[in-house]
Design a protein around this motif. Sequence first.
Motif, PDB file in Angstrom:
ATOM      1  N   CYS A   1      22.811  76.729 -71.422  1.00  0.00           N
ATOM      2  CA  CYS A   1      21.913  75.574 -71.294  1.00  0.00           C
ATOM      3  C   CYS A   1      21.944  74.659 -72.516  1.00  0.00           C
ATOM      4  O   CYS A   1      21.527  73.504 -72.444  1.00  0.00           O
ATOM      5  N   GLY A   2      22.428  75.139 -73.630  1.00  0.00           N
ATOM      6  CA  GLY A   2      22.576  74.305 -74.809  1.00  0.00           C
ATOM      7  C   GLY A   2      23.838  73.458 -74.775  1.00  0.00           C
ATOM      8  O   GLY A   2      23.996  72.544 -75.570  1.00  0.00           O
ATOM      9  N   GLU A   3      24.731  73.763 -73.853  1.00  0.00           N
ATOM     10  CA  GLU A   3      26.001  73.047 -73.769  1.00  0.00           C
ATOM     11  C   GLU A   3      26.132  72.234 -72.483  1.00  0.00           C
ATOM     12  O   GLU A   3      26.107  71.026 -72.507  1.00  0.00           O
ATOM     13  N   PHE A   4      26.280  72.930 -71.350  1.00  0.00           N
ATOM     14  CA  PHE A   4      26.594  72.246 -70.095  1.00  0.00           C
ATOM     15  C   PHE A   4      25.513  72.371 -69.027  1.00  0.00           C
ATOM     16  O   PHE A   4      25.260  71.437 -68.286  1.00  0.00           O
ATOM     17  N   ALA A   5      24.914  73.531 -68.901  1.00  0.00           N
ATOM     18  CA  ALA A   5      24.035  73.840 -67.772  1.00  0.00           C
ATOM     19  C   ALA A   5      22.597  73.372 -67.985  1.00  0.00           C
ATOM     20  O   ALA A   5      22.174  73.093 -69.112  1.00  0.00           O
ATOM     21  N   GLU A   6      21.877  73.296 -66.867  1.00  0.00           N
ATOM     22  CA  GLU A   6      20.448  73.011 -66.867  1.00  0.00           C
ATOM     23  C   GLU A   6      19.776  74.033 -65.967  1.00  0.00           C
ATOM     24  O   GLU A   6      20.338  74.422 -64.945  1.00  0.00           O
TER      25      GLU A   6
ATOM     26  N   ASP B   1      17.819  80.335 -48.062  1.00  0.00           N
ATOM     27  CA  ASP B   1      17.672  81.438 -47.111  1.00  0.00           C
ATOM     28  C   ASP B   1      16.321  82.152 -47.261  1.00  0.00           C
ATOM     29  O   ASP B   1      16.242  83.376 -47.251  1.00  0.00           O
ATOM     30  N   GLY B   2      15.252  81.373 -47.436  1.00  0.00           N
ATOM     31  CA  GLY B   2      13.911  81.936 -47.511  1.00  0.00           C
ATOM     32  C   GLY B   2      13.528  82.506 -48.867  1.00  0.00           C
ATOM     33  O   GLY B   2      12.416  83.003 -49.035  1.00  0.00           O
ATOM     34  N   ALA B   3      14.416  82.458 -49.827  1.00  0.00           N
ATOM     35  CA  ALA B   3      14.129  82.987 -51.166  1.00  0.00           C
ATOM     36  C   ALA B   3      14.108  81.849 -52.175  1.00  0.00           C
ATOM     37  O   ALA B   3      14.761  80.825 -51.997  1.00  0.00           O
ATOM     38  N   THR B   4      13.328  82.039 -53.249  1.00  0.00           N
ATOM     39  CA  THR B   4      13.247  81.067 -54.337  1.00  0.00           C
ATOM     40  C   THR B   4      13.775  81.718 -55.604  1.00  0.00           C
ATOM     41  O   THR B   4      13.341  82.805 -55.983  1.00  0.00           O
ATOM     42  N   TYR B   5      14.710  81.045 -56.243  1.00  0.00           N
ATOM     43  CA  TYR B   5      15.315  81.525 -57.485  1.00  0.00           C
ATOM     44  C   TYR B   5      14.948  80.530 -58.574  1.00  0.00           C
ATOM     45  O   TYR B   5      15.379  79.380 -58.540  1.00  0.00           O
ATOM     46  N   GLN B   6      14.133  80.979 -59.544  1.00  0.00           N
ATOM     47  CA  GLN B   6      13.654  80.086 -60.597  1.00  0.00           C
ATOM     48  C   GLN B   6      14.493  80.231 -61.853  1.00  0.00           C
ATOM     49  O   GLN B   6      15.040  81.297 -62.143  1.00  0.00           O
ATOM     50  N   ASP B   7      14.556  79.144 -62.608  1.00  0.00           N
ATOM     51  CA  ASP B   7      15.254  79.099 -63.895  1.00  0.00           C
ATOM     52  C   ASP B   7      16.704  79.566 -63.794  1.00  0.00           C
ATOM     53  O   ASP B   7      17.184  80.337 -64.618  1.00  0.00           O
ATOM     54  N   VAL B   8      17.401  79.075 -62.783  1.00  0.00           N
ATOM     55  CA  VAL B   8      18.814  79.399 -62.596  1.00  0.00           C
ATOM     56  C   VAL B   8      19.644  78.384 -63.385  1.00  0.00           C
ATOM     57  O   VAL B   8      19.515  77.178 -63.163  1.00  0.00           O
ATOM     58  N   PRO B   9      20.478  78.847 -64.321  1.00  0.00           N
ATOM     59  CA  PRO B   9      21.343  77.903 -65.028  1.00  0.00           C
ATOM     60  C   PRO B   9      22.439  77.414 -64.076  1.00  0.00           C
ATOM     61  O   PRO B   9      23.200  78.210 -63.536  1.00  0.00           O
ATOM     62  N   ILE B  10      22.477  76.096 -63.864  1.00  0.00           N
ATOM     63  CA  ILE B  10      23.442  75.519 -62.938  1.00  0.00           C
ATOM     64  C   ILE B  10      24.119  74.313 -63.571  1.00  0.00           C
ATOM     65  O   ILE B  10      23.619  73.747 -64.546  1.00  0.00           O
TER      66      ILE B  10
END
Length: 116
Positions: free
Chosen positions: A13-18, A25-34
């Motif tokens: 997250c310090g370089e490329f990702a946020e 599919d009915g699930a929530t994924y929080q704070d995923v670096p993408i």
Amino acid sequence: MVASDNHGVFLNCGEFAEKRTIKYDGATYQDVPIILSGLEEEDRRQLMSDHAQGLYAVSSVLHCALSDLGGAQPERGQRIRINDQEGGGGFFREFYVASSVCEMGMLRVELEAVDE
């Protein structure tokens, strides 16, 4: 070693990702670096019987680790929602999965949506 490089370099997250929240599919994924690249609008191909004007096709490519989505690889034709700011808030954009490939634990998901 590849998994370490994926998170340590490419999904850093310090370089490329946020960090974003992804709903799939009915699930929530929080704070995923993408990395969400190529978010661009282009004129939607319009058929003769299609009278919807002012709509644009939006295409983008999502890169993230398969493990960050609980091992669930998005399938073609399914919907996926990604928020537009860190911390879980903001507006969620809805996309359709055009294609999905997983190589060495990294997902490359081509996304399409119709936006006004």
